[in-house]
Design an enzyme around this catalytic site. Structure first.
Site, PDB file in Angstrom:
ATOM      1  CG  HIS A 261      -2.150   1.190   1.558  1.00 36.26           C
ATOM      2  ND1 HIS A 261      -2.986   0.647   0.607  1.00 36.26           N
ATOM      3  CD2 HIS A 261      -2.021   2.690   1.541  1.00 36.26           C
ATOM      4  CE1 HIS A 261      -3.520   2.212   1.199  1.00 36.26           C
ATOM      5  NE2 HIS A 261      -3.089   3.329   1.364  1.00 36.26           N
ATOM      6  CD  GLU A 262       1.564   3.263   3.776  1.00 37.07           C
ATOM      7  OE1 GLU A 262       1.433   4.520   3.069  1.00 37.07           O
ATOM      8  OE2 GLU A 262       0.245   3.305   3.925  1.00 37.07           O
ATOM      9  CG  HIS A 265      -0.049   6.254  -0.712  1.00 37.47           C
ATOM     10  ND1 HIS A 265      -0.895   6.518  -1.193  1.00 37.47           N
ATOM     11  CD2 HIS A 265      -0.406   5.383   0.869  1.00 37.47           C
ATOM     12  CE1 HIS A 265      -2.179   6.586  -0.866  1.00 37.47           C
ATOM     13  NE2 HIS A 265      -1.885   5.730   0.245  1.00 37.47           N
ATOM     14  CG  HIS A 268       0.263   8.279  -7.521  1.00 37.29           C
ATOM     15  ND1 HIS A 268      -0.428   9.093  -6.694  1.00 37.29           N
ATOM     16  CD2 HIS A 268       0.600   9.395  -8.278  1.00 37.29           C
ATOM     17  CE1 HIS A 268      -1.687   9.364  -7.635  1.00 37.29           C
ATOM     18  NE2 HIS A 268      -1.063   9.651  -8.568  1.00 37.29           N
TER      19      HIS A 268
END
Length: 469
Positions: A261-262, A265, A268
């Site tokens: 998940h991290e 980010h 991105h």
């Protein structure tokens, strides 16, 4: 050079021009800015009451007295003991019921503030004003609610499975977090987690894999819990250096999902910063959770494809289903409550503890179905949701997850062209409105179709889980 500057600031300037009809004269803007000091009062009052002054006491946990708090509540709600769950549930909501008139006054004030600013700036409604910054039409909000409503039979099927597996005929709201399957077996030390995430994200291509290697190798990640370190997990960075990831890795499977998940980010941010000028690099909250969730979904699909142990497979499917339930269905229920409460204020209907609780109880019954007892305690759940003081924010959790489902499925089905489109989305940063950026990745949210696709995926995952019992 002038053309370069023009290109760099075009989006920002066009957006300023778009907002012009809602900007007032100098003296009016001065008055509105002077009101900002007390405009956040309702939220501050609720925060102080909720986090500092309210006490929940102790509860009986299988003969042992334990303190109930915000932090311990979810642990109690996941207990195997039904009596412990009921004790925690009733004690938590009794505390809110004891303060319900104060909280209703704080929330009503927050809603009135939203309606006041919308009216002062010439918007048709508080919802319209809240969505304006992202250039999202209110129809999208309505389409989200409609698409979830249309697919609520899947939620009811989930509730039926929960009754069957737990062996409870009179399922209550205190039973909806009880674990359906035992915890995942196995240890996932950080080295193993890194390898799993890299393998799961292989469909994103060699350049993405190279960036993962760089993150692992070049000090992007603060891995373990430490004294004085913030709990949870975050990704952050500045324009001029690579992103940083803060974890508190603990060798459970959940920590592997957190890493994926991290890093979503972080990547991105990396792609945005490298493709965009400083003024256009920062992306909005609306798209922020898409990249992180795409990674989680790709990890889920990888684990399901490679897992042979039936109990482990059940655990992974249950984890996946909980995301649909919590991130899409529940957040849409919250979003619908916000729409109702603001419409009540706009039409002159009083916002009282009774009227808000009545609306919330009816919504809870609609979303969970008649098979769950919608009692007097759950009717006041609205009173404990801090996000409600930042109105019309939570719907983005549901839209973000829905977009991520469509994107992940496209990548796994269509390969290179879908990956290329997705990377172009990651590179778009804050250079356009979020709905336009998502179209680059092949997602048209206005149509409502991504939410429908997402709910169909919920149904498919649920069918797979049913087959394992």
């Amino acid at each position: 050079e002038h053309d370069g500057l023009k290109k760099e600031y075009t989006y920002m300037i066009e957006d300023l021009i778009r907002s012009k009809p809602h900007v007032l004269g100098e003296s009016e803007e001065r008055l509105l800015s002077m009101s900002a000091d007390f405009a956040g009062g309702a939220q501050q009052i609720f925060t102080m009451l909720n986090n500092a002054d309210m006490k929940f006491g102790n509860i009986d946990d299988d003969g042992e007295e334990k303190e109930l708090s915000h932090a311990s509540y979810i642990g109690f709600m996941q207990s195997d003991s039904r009596q412990t769950r009921r004790n925690a549930y009733e004690a938590m909501y009794s505390a809110y019921k004891a303060n319900i008139n104060t909280i209703a006054a704080a929330y009503a004030t927050s809603v009135k503030k939203d309606v006041f600013y919308a009216s002062a700036r010439g918007f048709g409604s508080a919802l319209e004003r809240a969505l304006f910054a992202d250039n999202v039409p209110p129809a999208l909000y309505d389409n989200l609610i409609k698409a979830v409503h249309d697919n609520l039979p899947t939620m009811y099927d989930y509730v039926d499975l929960r009754k069957k597996v737990l062996g409870i005929d009179d399922l209550g709201m205190h039973d909806v977090y009880a674990p359906l399957v035992p915890g995942a077996q196995g240890e996932y030390p950080f080295e193993k987690a890194k390898a799993m995430v890299k393998a799961a994200l292989a469909p994103l291509g060699e350049d993405y894999a190279a960036l993962l290697d760089s993150a692992y190798r070049d000090g992007w990640i603060d891995v373990f819990e430490n004294e004085g370190k913030l709990s949870g997990a975050y990704s952050w960075g500045t324009y001029s250096v690579h992103p940083y990831v803060l974890l508190n890795h603990d060798d459970r499977l959940d920590s592997v999902f957190t890493l994926a998940h991290e890093l979503g980010h972080a990547m991105h941010t990396w792609y945005s910063n490298h493709a965009q000028t400083f003024s256009n690099a920062g992306y909005t909250i609306f798209v922020a959770e898409v990249a992180s969730t795409v990674n989680e979904i790709l990890l889920t699909k990888y684990l399901l494809a490679n897992e042979t142990d039936k109990d482990q497979k059940k655990y992974i499917l249950n984890h996946y289903i909980d995301q649909f339930k919590g991130t899409v269905v529940r957040q849409t229920m919250f979003a619908e409550f916000e729409k109702i409460s603001h419409a009540m204020q706009e039409s002159g209907e009083p916002l009282t503890a009774e009227s808000l609780s009545e609306k919330y109880r009816a919504l809870n019954r609609l979303y969970f179905g008649d098979a769950v007892d919608s009692d007097d305690f759950i009717a006041v759940e609205w009173a404990r949701i801090p996000h409600f003081y930042r109105a019309f924010y939570v719907y983005q959790y549901a839209t973000g997850f829905s977009c991520a489902i469509t994107i992940a499925n496209n990548i796994l089905k269509n390969g290179a062209p879908a990956v290329s489109a997705y990377k172009n989305f990651l590179k778009s940063g804050g250079s356009d409105y979020p709905l336009e950026e998502l179209k680059i990745a092949g997602v048209d949210l206005i149509s409502g179709q991504p939410v429908d696709v997402c709910m169909q995926e919920f149904k498919a995952a649920l069918d797979d889980l049913k087959a394992l019992f």
